[in-house]
Write a protein that holds these residues in place. Structure first.
Motif, PDB file in Angstrom:
ATOM      1  N   LEU A 157       0.842  -1.205   0.000  1.00 20.90           N
ATOM      2  CA  LEU A 157       0.000   0.000   0.000  1.00 20.90           C
ATOM      3  C   LEU A 157       0.872   1.247   0.000  1.00 20.90           C
ATOM      4  O   LEU A 157       0.611   2.219  -0.702  1.00 20.90           O
ATOM      5  N   ARG A 170      -4.415  -2.267  -9.711  1.00 21.25           N
ATOM      6  CA  ARG A 170      -3.161  -1.634  -9.303  1.00 21.25           C
ATOM      7  C   ARG A 170      -2.693  -2.221  -7.992  1.00 21.25           C
ATOM      8  O   ARG A 170      -3.090  -3.319  -7.612  1.00 21.25           O
ATOM      9  N   GLU A 230      -3.406  -1.946  -4.942  1.00 24.61           N
ATOM     10  CA  GLU A 230      -4.330  -2.447  -3.918  1.00 24.61           C
ATOM     11  C   GLU A 230      -4.816  -3.858  -4.223  1.00 24.61           C
ATOM     12  O   GLU A 230      -5.197  -4.584  -3.320  1.00 24.61           O
ATOM     13  N   MET A 254      -4.924  -6.614  -1.325  1.00 25.71           N
ATOM     14  CA  MET A 254      -6.140  -7.357  -1.008  1.00 25.71           C
ATOM     15  C   MET A 254      -5.850  -8.855  -0.942  1.00 25.71           C
ATOM     16  O   MET A 254      -6.310  -9.543  -0.039  1.00 25.71           O
TER      17      MET A 254
END
Lengths: 169, 483
Positions: free
Chosen positions: B22, B100, B102, B106
């Motif tokens: 992140l 992208r 994230e 995830m």
């Protein structure tokens, strides 16, 4: 019997009645906006039950989160959506009757089970758990779920931002 | 000081890695390959931690978290699954603008949830870790924002998943009301003294718990979501959903039921439910898979059937049952990921997942066709491959249980395996004998090729080295079947 015990016993039934009636209204009202308002009433009833159980913190959290945040969000969503008053058909009569029958059976089974069950009672006569206890437990016994929950919220936050973001290109 | 953190070091490193990815995004790293590379290197670096954890038996956080042989076993499996998904995603993401940094975070959040779930020894921790698995997966299923099917998959998965979680939570509340604690240790003690006639709510609680878990492992009759979600979700995500939550669900069933509710007072209840789920999953999974035209939908139904076989072994509630289920989850993960990987490479250009896309694959890409052959035959349980050894042990575990009901169920499961051969071979027929619609060869990028090679090697090696499966039995026995 202690006067406070009598009061809480007397108060339980009207509150339970309010919760039940409000809950039935939520699922049966045709107007979604009124249904959302009944939901608030239902949450308020649950908060009062927490108060009766001496769970003041839980009652406060219930009011803040469920009434203050979630219900308001629902009402916002209703107001921002077009054509929300559209009447949805809920299936044929046969379908509705059979679903109702199955749910009624489930209701009977669960009621019977709840009445017959030997419940484990918490230490009797307790005055509930104080906020201090909850805070201590969150950072000792329940540290792991507490931390996992914060990661979960972060993941949900990022995901919601991702889904709501407009692609710039 | 640092020793204290060893039992949770996998979780710590995976969450650090997720946050690192992140942060990379914030600091302006735009190349998707960098994200994937950092993630892959980080995941590989966590593997040596196993050395410190092997043979450890630790209980942390007042009994909410357990680290034992089974937990380490599944955690390592999850790291491998996540690694393979990272390798597949590397190529898949190239053409997709909206994916992208994230996306990779995830995936790692899901991995963290999976690891916590197999170590949870408290219903509350368990519930939150299951949510930590599910929530990012709902989002990942809807990640292709421009694709309507993907959004639909995400929404469907979310609504049904939230419903299943609510039932699971209701089950927890009923078990808590009867037992008086959410800790598995207390459930063991309470179950030994329980009289189900006096505590019928415990019965409802067990049903609620198994309903929620049945949804997560997509066992029939709680499987409705899986074909639609697989079809709509991006292929690497569908591959992830098809293996990771199932492995975690099996681990949870082992810890919560086979280890915590083993007392004869409650055991018959969940054994019966598991048998019922198993029979329904095998029947519905295999019969519905036959007419499928879409490969992802077919794999969804085949996955439902596979879970049916595993539940049959778990219902036997023996050490061999646990060992065979654990062994089967390794090979199921690698085999299914292999099948999904081939699909991803073949249909990367047009996004379709119809079985007819495989037409003439043996001429367009012989290596991919071979990989498809290996994974589908392994899923069907053909002898030299891992699937045969796995199924053999599953059925042996159920057969050794001795009851007549179990013997009939084993026969029924073997019959089902024969039925399943029909649809697996149907795909292979298209790949090997149908004329190709498109003459161009399929390009196999390095990373996906490496991942597929790993899957293929595992399928073959686990199949021809039976000592490996006895090795899993030994691990299970050394766990001492305790919490």
């Amino acid at each position: 019997m202690d006067i406070s015990v009598i009061i809480s016993k007397l108060a339980f039934y009207p509150i339970a009645a309010v919760i039940l009636i409000a809950a039935i209204l939520v699922v049966s009202l045709r107007n979604v906006f009124y249904a959302a308002l009944s939901l608030i009433l239902c949450f308020l009833g649950v908060a009062s039950l927490y108060l009766l159980l001496h769970a003041e913190f839980l009652a406060g959290a219930q009011v803040l989160i469920y009434i203050g945040a979630i219900s308001v969000l629902i009402i916002f969503a209703i107001m921002f959506t077009k054509d929300i008053s559209h009447q949805y058909s809920s299936g044929t009569l046969l379908y509705r009757v059979s679903v109702g029958f199955v749910l009624f059976l489930l209701f009977l089974v669960m009621t019977a089970a709840y009445l017959l069950n030997a419940w484990t009672h918490a230490a009797a006569g307790g005055t509930g758990v104080s906020i201090t206890d909850i805070g201590k437990m969150m950072l000792s016994t329940y540290l792991l779920p507490f931390e996992a929950l914060s990661v979960l919220l972060l993941a949900a936050l990022i995901g919601a931002l991702f889904l709501a973001r407009k692609e710039e290109r | 000081m640092l020793e204290k953190f060893i039992p949770i070091s996998f979780e710590l490193s995976v969450s650090v890695l997720a946050f690192l990815l992140l942060l990379l995004d914030i600091f302006g790293v735009r190349s998707k390959r960098v994200f994937a590379a950092v993630g892959i290197i980080g995941l590989i670096l966590t593997l040596p931690l196993t050395n410190h954890m092997w043979g450890m038996h630790a209980t942390l956080f007042g009994g909410a978290y357990v680290l034992d042989g089974m937990a380490v076993f599944f955690k390592v499996l999850f790291i491998f699954i996540t690694l393979l998904i990272f390798l597949f995603s590397l190529d898949f993401l190239e053409k997709k603008f909206e994916f992208r940094g994230e996306y990779y975070s995830m995936l790692l959040f899901v991995c963290l949830g999976l690891m916590l779930a197999v170590s949870s020894a408290d219903l509350l921790t368990l519930f939150i870790s299951i949510e930590l698995i599910s929530l990012p997966l709902y989002l990942l299923a809807a990640f292709e924002k421009k694709n309507k099917a993907s959004s639909e998959a995400g929404l469907k998965y979310f609504l049904l998943g939230a419903f299943a979680s609510a039932i699971f939570l209701y089950g927890i509340s009923m078990v808590y009301g009867t037992v008086g604690s959410t800790k598995f240790v207390d459930i063991i003690t309470a179950a030994g003294k329980m009289n189900l006639y006096a505590s019928p709510v415990m019965l409802l609680g067990i049903i609620g718990l198994l309903t929620g878990l049945g949804f997560k492992i997509s066992a029939s009759p709680f499987h409705m979501w899986s074909p639609d979600v697989f079809e709509g979700a991006p292929t690497p995500v569908a591959a992830f959903i098809s293996v990771a939550p199932k492995a975690a669900g099996i681990a949870i069933i082992i810890r919560l039921f086979l280890l915590s509710m083993a007392a004869p007072q409650v055991q018959p209840v969940w054994v019966l439910i598991l048998l019922l789920l198993s029979a329904m999953s095998m029947t519905i999974g295999n019969l519905t898979a036959i007419p499928q035209k879409d490969f992802k939908r077919m794999l969804a139904y085949s996955g439902i059937a596979q879970i049916g076989y595993v539940l049959l072994a778990l219902a036997a509630a023996t050490t061999l049952g646990i060992a065979s289920a654990m062994f089967y989850m390794i090979l199921y993960a690698f085999t299914n990921l292999g099948a999904f990987g081939v699909l991803m490479l073949v249909t990367r250009m047009n996004g379709s997942s119809s079985i007819s896309e495989f037409a003439g694959l043996s001429k367009r890409a012989p290596a991919l066709a071979l990989m498809l052959l290996l994974s589908l035959l392994s899923l069907a349980g053909i002898p030299p491959l891992a699937g045969f050894v796995g199924k053999f042990y599953l059925f042996l575990a159920a057969f050794q249980h001795g009851g007549l009901l179990f013997k009939i169920m084993v026969l029924y499961a073997i019959l089902n395996s024969v039925v399943s051969l029909y649809y697996y071979l149907g795909v292979l027929k298209v790949a090997y004998f149908d004329p190709p619609a498109d003459e161009g060869t399929v390009r196999v990028p390095t990373s996906s090729g490496l991942a597929l090679f790993l899957c293929g090697m595992t399928i073959v090696v686990l199949g021809i080295l039976p000592p490996l499966s006895t090795w899993v039995v030994n691990i299970t026995q050394s766990m001492g079947l305790s919490l």
